[in-house]
Design a protein around this motif. Sequence first.
Motif, PDB file in Angstrom:
ATOM      1  N   GLN A 168       0.879  -1.147  -0.061  1.00 14.08           N
ATOM      2  CA  GLN A 168       0.115  -0.006   0.020  1.00 14.08           C
ATOM      3  C   GLN A 168       0.895   1.284  -0.085  1.00 14.08           C
ATOM      4  OE1 GLN A 168      -2.649  -0.468   3.381  1.00 14.08           O
ATOM      5  NE2 GLN A 168      -4.050  -1.497   1.871  1.00 14.08           N
ATOM      6  N   VAL A 169       2.115   1.203   0.739  1.00 15.44           N
ATOM      7  CA  VAL A 169       2.806   2.309   0.574  1.00 15.44           C
ATOM      8  C   VAL A 169       3.500   2.306  -0.610  1.00 15.44           C
ATOM      9  CG1 VAL A 169       4.884   3.378   1.547  1.00 15.44           C
ATOM     10  CG2 VAL A 169       3.280   2.194   3.033  1.00 15.44           C
ATOM     11  N   LEU A 170       3.751   1.436  -1.252  1.00 12.76           N
ATOM     12  CA  LEU A 170       4.615   1.512  -2.645  1.00 12.76           C
ATOM     13  C   LEU A 170       3.552   2.111  -3.596  1.00 12.76           C
ATOM     14  CD1 LEU A 170       6.831   1.031  -4.303  1.00 12.76           C
ATOM     15  CD2 LEU A 170       6.129  -1.162  -4.722  1.00 12.76           C
ATOM     16  N   PHE A 171       2.355   1.589  -3.532  1.00 19.43           N
ATOM     17  CA  PHE A 171       1.187   2.185  -4.618  1.00 19.43           C
ATOM     18  C   PHE A 171       0.934   3.507  -4.397  1.00 19.43           C
ATOM     19  CE2 PHE A 171      -3.054   2.830  -5.468  1.00 19.43           C
ATOM     20  CZ  PHE A 171      -3.733   1.816  -6.246  1.00 19.43           C
ATOM     21  N   THR A 172       1.151   4.360  -3.337  1.00 16.70           N
ATOM     22  CA  THR A 172       1.233   5.449  -3.329  1.00 16.70           C
ATOM     23  C   THR A 172       2.254   6.524  -3.737  1.00 16.70           C
ATOM     24  OG1 THR A 172       1.981   5.892  -1.015  1.00 16.70           O
ATOM     25  CG2 THR A 172      -0.294   5.483  -1.124  1.00 16.70           C
ATOM     26  N   THR A 173       3.384   5.800  -4.289  1.00 18.58           N
ATOM     27  CA  THR A 173       4.469   6.439  -4.764  1.00 18.58           C
ATOM     28  C   THR A 173       4.421   6.778  -5.835  1.00 18.58           C
ATOM     29  OG1 THR A 173       5.723   4.453  -5.423  1.00 18.58           O
ATOM     30  CG2 THR A 173       6.017   5.131  -3.153  1.00 18.58           C
ATOM     31  N   ALA A 174       5.325   7.569  -6.756  1.00 18.95           N
ATOM     32  CA  ALA A 174       5.212   7.762  -8.192  1.00 18.95           C
ATOM     33  C   ALA A 174       5.864   6.837  -9.065  1.00 18.95           C
ATOM     34  CB  ALA A 174       5.954   9.445  -8.287  1.00 18.95           C
ATOM     35  N   LEU A 175       6.515   5.733  -8.443  1.00 17.41           N
ATOM     36  CA  LEU A 175       7.200   4.827  -9.259  1.00 17.41           C
ATOM     37  C   LEU A 175       6.001   3.927 -10.150  1.00 17.41           C
ATOM     38  CD1 LEU A 175       9.412   3.020  -6.675  1.00 17.41           C
ATOM     39  CD2 LEU A 175       9.884   4.934  -8.276  1.00 17.41           C
ATOM     40  N   GLN A 176       6.380   3.668 -11.201  1.00 17.93           N
ATOM     41  CA  GLN A 176       5.595   2.835 -12.079  1.00 17.93           C
ATOM     42  C   GLN A 176       6.027   1.448 -12.370  1.00 17.93           C
ATOM     43  OE1 GLN A 176       2.641   4.440 -13.283  1.00 17.93           O
ATOM     44  NE2 GLN A 176       3.186   5.844 -12.033  1.00 17.93           N
ATOM     45  N   PRO A 234       1.527   4.405   8.146  1.00 12.36           N
ATOM     46  CA  PRO A 234       0.747   3.676   7.102  1.00 12.36           C
ATOM     47  C   PRO A 234      -0.404   3.860   6.694  1.00 12.36           C
ATOM     48  CG  PRO A 234       1.568   2.045   8.772  1.00 12.36           C
ATOM     49  CD  PRO A 234       1.589   3.530   9.136  1.00 12.36           C
ATOM     50  N   ALA A 235      -1.378   4.152   7.847  1.00 16.97           N
ATOM     51  CA  ALA A 235      -2.961   4.433   7.680  1.00 16.97           C
ATOM     52  C   ALA A 235      -2.990   5.364   6.830  1.00 16.97           C
ATOM     53  CB  ALA A 235      -3.484   4.641   8.938  1.00 16.97           C
ATOM     54  N   TRP A 236      -2.528   6.305   6.457  1.00 14.49           N
ATOM     55  CA  TRP A 236      -2.574   7.428   5.531  1.00 14.49           C
ATOM     56  C   TRP A 236      -2.384   6.680   4.079  1.00 14.49           C
ATOM     57  CZ3 TRP A 236       0.101   9.064   1.185  1.00 14.49           C
ATOM     58  CH2 TRP A 236      -0.338  10.050   0.730  1.00 14.49           C
ATOM     59  N   CYS A 237      -1.400   5.878   3.903  1.00 14.40           N
ATOM     60  CA  CYS A 237      -1.275   5.117   2.732  1.00 14.40           C
ATOM     61  C   CYS A 237      -2.537   4.345   2.348  1.00 14.40           C
ATOM     62  CB  CYS A 237      -0.068   4.375   2.644  1.00 14.40           C
ATOM     63  SG  CYS A 237       1.471   5.457   2.695  1.00 14.40           S
ATOM     64  N   ALA A 238      -2.929   3.625   3.293  1.00 12.53           N
ATOM     65  CA  ALA A 238      -4.173   2.676   3.239  1.00 12.53           C
ATOM     66  C   ALA A 238      -5.406   3.748   2.600  1.00 12.53           C
ATOM     67  CB  ALA A 238      -4.513   1.969   4.469  1.00 12.53           C
ATOM     68  N   ALA A 239      -5.485   4.685   3.290  1.00 16.74           N
ATOM     69  CA  ALA A 239      -6.625   5.782   2.802  1.00 16.74           C
ATOM     70  C   ALA A 239      -6.490   6.221   1.462  1.00 16.74           C
ATOM     71  CB  ALA A 239      -6.599   6.649   3.897  1.00 16.74           C
ATOM     72  N   TYR A 240      -5.162   6.444   1.131  1.00 17.34           N
ATOM     73  CA  TYR A 240      -5.094   6.750  -0.084  1.00 17.34           C
ATOM     74  C   TYR A 240      -5.410   5.854  -1.371  1.00 17.34           C
ATOM     75  CZ  TYR A 240      -2.589   8.308  -4.430  1.00 17.34           C
ATOM     76  OH  TYR A 240      -2.408   8.837  -5.753  1.00 17.34           O
ATOM     77  N   VAL A 241      -4.806   4.516  -0.936  1.00 14.47           N
ATOM     78  CA  VAL A 241      -5.301   3.271  -1.768  1.00 14.47           C
ATOM     79  C   VAL A 241      -6.860   3.270  -1.959  1.00 14.47           C
ATOM     80  CG1 VAL A 241      -5.209   0.793  -2.003  1.00 14.47           C
ATOM     81  CG2 VAL A 241      -3.196   2.065  -1.418  1.00 14.47           C
TER      82      VAL A 241
END
Length: 80
Positions: A9-17, A42-49
């Motif tokens: 989930q954290v990686l999902f939120t990065t600009a990496l493709q 990491p809850a921030w990332c989960a919310a973004y996902v």
Amino acid sequence: MMTTTDLAQVLFTTALQPSDELSPCQIREAVDERLCACGGDPAWCAAYVAQETGDHPETYVVRMRWALTAVVGAYALAAA
């Protein structure tokens, strides 16, 4: 301790493709940078996902599958 799902989930939120040719080290660094940027929560990332899943369901599955595969490989090598 973060789970594979948390890391993905954290990686999902990065600009990496998924099309980027990334080393395991680059993936771990991107995860670390993103965690620092969101205060280590990491809850921030989960919310973004979750938001992205609702906004772009057509691309969510492909990106999350890539993120899961990428973190499994990157962190398995780090643990070895």
